[in-house]
Design a protein around this motif. Structure first.
Motif, PDB file in Angstrom:
ATOM      1  N   ASP A 114       0.858  -1.155  -0.007  1.00  0.00           N
ATOM      2  CA  ASP A 114       0.057  -0.013  -0.119  1.00  0.00           C
ATOM      3  C   ASP A 114       0.826   1.213   0.007  1.00  0.00           C
ATOM      4  OD1 ASP A 114      -2.458  -1.301   0.117  1.00  0.00           O
ATOM      5  OD2 ASP A 114      -2.287  -1.697   2.161  1.00  0.00           O
ATOM      6  N   LEU A 115       0.456   2.411  -0.392  1.00  0.00           N
ATOM      7  CA  LEU A 115       1.001   3.495  -0.422  1.00  0.00           C
ATOM      8  C   LEU A 115       1.807   3.920   0.828  1.00  0.00           C
ATOM      9  CD1 LEU A 115       1.694   5.903  -2.573  1.00  0.00           C
ATOM     10  CD2 LEU A 115      -0.275   7.019  -1.525  1.00  0.00           C
ATOM     11  N   VAL A 175       5.353   2.861   2.317  1.00  0.00           N
ATOM     12  CA  VAL A 175       6.506   3.390   1.895  1.00  0.00           C
ATOM     13  C   VAL A 175       6.721   4.632   2.769  1.00  0.00           C
ATOM     14  CG1 VAL A 175       7.923   4.198   0.047  1.00  0.00           C
ATOM     15  CG2 VAL A 175       6.287   2.734  -0.558  1.00  0.00           C
ATOM     16  N   VAL A 189      10.175  -0.097   3.465  1.00  0.00           N
ATOM     17  CA  VAL A 189       9.205  -0.390   2.965  1.00  0.00           C
ATOM     18  C   VAL A 189       8.645  -1.540   3.810  1.00  0.00           C
ATOM     19  CG1 VAL A 189       8.253  -1.652   1.173  1.00  0.00           C
ATOM     20  CG2 VAL A 189       9.648   0.095   0.679  1.00  0.00           C
ATOM     21  N   VAL A 197      10.286   4.201  -6.503  1.00  0.00           N
ATOM     22  CA  VAL A 197       9.146   4.140  -6.129  1.00  0.00           C
ATOM     23  C   VAL A 197       8.571   5.631  -6.294  1.00  0.00           C
ATOM     24  CG1 VAL A 197       7.577   3.711  -4.018  1.00  0.00           C
ATOM     25  CG2 VAL A 197       9.396   2.032  -4.910  1.00  0.00           C
ATOM     26  N   VAL A 249       5.107   7.221  -7.885  1.00  0.00           N
ATOM     27  CA  VAL A 249       3.989   7.745  -7.121  1.00  0.00           C
ATOM     28  C   VAL A 249       3.615   9.220  -7.830  1.00  0.00           C
ATOM     29  CG1 VAL A 249       3.345   8.721  -4.745  1.00  0.00           C
ATOM     30  CG2 VAL A 249       4.678   6.546  -4.938  1.00  0.00           C
ATOM     31  N   ARG A 281       1.036   8.040 -10.536  1.00  0.00           N
ATOM     32  CA  ARG A 281       0.427   7.047 -10.107  1.00  0.00           C
ATOM     33  C   ARG A 281      -1.026   7.264 -10.231  1.00  0.00           C
ATOM     34  NH1 ARG A 281      -1.902   6.687  -4.913  1.00  0.00           N
ATOM     35  NH2 ARG A 281      -2.616   4.769  -4.331  1.00  0.00           N
ATOM     36  N   SER A 336      -5.711   1.980  -1.053  1.00  0.00           N
ATOM     37  CA  SER A 336      -4.403   2.691  -1.394  1.00  0.00           C
ATOM     38  C   SER A 336      -3.238   1.961  -1.889  1.00  0.00           C
ATOM     39  CB  SER A 336      -4.043   3.784  -0.357  1.00  0.00           C
ATOM     40  OG  SER A 336      -3.691   3.087   0.847  1.00  0.00           O
ATOM     41  N   LEU A 358      -0.105   0.654  -3.618  1.00  0.00           N
ATOM     42  CA  LEU A 358       1.099   1.268  -4.287  1.00  0.00           C
ATOM     43  C   LEU A 358       1.051   1.058  -5.746  1.00  0.00           C
ATOM     44  CD1 LEU A 358       3.646   2.918  -3.943  1.00  0.00           C
ATOM     45  CD2 LEU A 358       4.868   0.487  -3.191  1.00  0.00           C
TER      46      LEU A 358
END
Length: 301
Positions: free
Chosen positions: A175-176, A179, A186, A209, A213, A216, A225, A227
């Protein structure tokens, strides 16, 4: 063995070996020859006669002795000290043939019993072959060269998978909020765990990453949510394991070239990461237990 028994056994063998596949017939005949040699008999008909004439208890002991002779016995250093040390598959094929002949004899009314000697345990050998570092590096280059959001997403997925030896489900489950940019970590839900584990990344992977985002797409309402999402307009939900498989396979094909028949799978990336960690550990003074911890395997083997 009298002439009548010899003809009977010859007919039984002929019937049992009547296979449409010549390779199968050859394997079965070789198995019978092997049992004949074990009994030091002159022909296969005599081997069948020795088996059937022994009765249930005698045949069980006979085949069990044969089984032990094929498997062999090892000392504490795993050196073969007795028997032949054949592979489980080779042993089990021979046992299958003997059980099959006895079963055919029972159906023909020659005996009223069947063999009960079981196969030896054939442990599955864990497939640990990965693409290797040269191919993995070319895959990363291919992903980085892909344009648009897909390229950023695929590069981030591959970097995380390679650097942290992630399983496919662990990638999909990110999931977002897992991170932490400042800490460079992570959080993943590892295999067999109910709580997430925190893994440290390099700054290059965190940057990859975050570049994803930036582009994204916002997931559809009620989708949480995730990732990593797919890029289908109006259906931007969590990426699937099948999609990750296709991404890795396509990047592997790009790295290997059109002439290669090899295929790269997501778990192969994990294997390459662990293998490289094992290889590099002594030169960077990393302990064996640290490598095991990195792999997130319960058994170092």
């Amino acid at each position: 063995m009298d002439e009548i028994s010899k003809r009977r056994n010859a007919t039984l063998l002929e019937t049992y070996l009547a296979r449409s596949n010549e390779a199968t017939r050859a394997q079965y005949e070789a198995a019978i020859n092997d049992f004949r040699a074990f009994r030091s008999l002159t022909d296969n008909e005599a081997a069948v006669d020795a088996l059937l004439a022994a009765g249930f208890a005698g045949a069980e002991r006979l085949v069990e002795d044969y089984r032990l002779q094929m498997v062999g016995e090892y000392d504490m250093g795993k050196k073969l000290i007795r028997g032949r040390g054949l592979s489980p598959s080779a042993v089990n094929l021979r046992l299958t043939v003997l059980r099959g002949i006895v079963k055919r004899a029972r159906k023909a009314g020659l005996i009223d019993w069947e063999l009960d000697v079981r196969n030896v345990k054939d442990e599955n050998v864990h497939q640990v072959e990965g693409p290797g570092m040269p191919v993995l590096n070319r895959m990363l280059e291919a992903a980085k060269a892909q344009p648009g959001p897909a390229g950023r997403r695929n590069y981030a997925i591959l970097r995380l998978a390679a650097e942290l030896a992630l399983r496919r489900r662990e990638i999909v489950g990110l999931d977002l909020e897992d991170v932490d940019v400042l800490a460079g970590t992570v959080r993943i839900l590892g295999k067999g765990h109910t709580q997430k584990q925190t893994l440290r990344c390099t700054s290059e992977t965190i940057e990859a990453v975050m570049r994803w985002v930036e582009v994204r797409p916002r997931p559809n309402r009620g989708k949480g949510s995730p990732l990593f999402t797919n890029l289908i307009p109006g259906r931007t939900g969590r990426i699937t394991g099948a999609a990750v498989w296709e991404i890795v396979r396509a990047l592997g094909a790009a790295a290997l070239g059109s002439r290669s028949k090899k295929r790269v799978r997501p778990h192969g990336i994990r294997h390459t990461a662990i293998t490289e960690a094992v290889r590099r550990a002594p030169s960077v003074h990393v302990m064996r237990e640290d490598v095991k911890k990195f792999s997130r395997h319960s058994d170092f083997r």
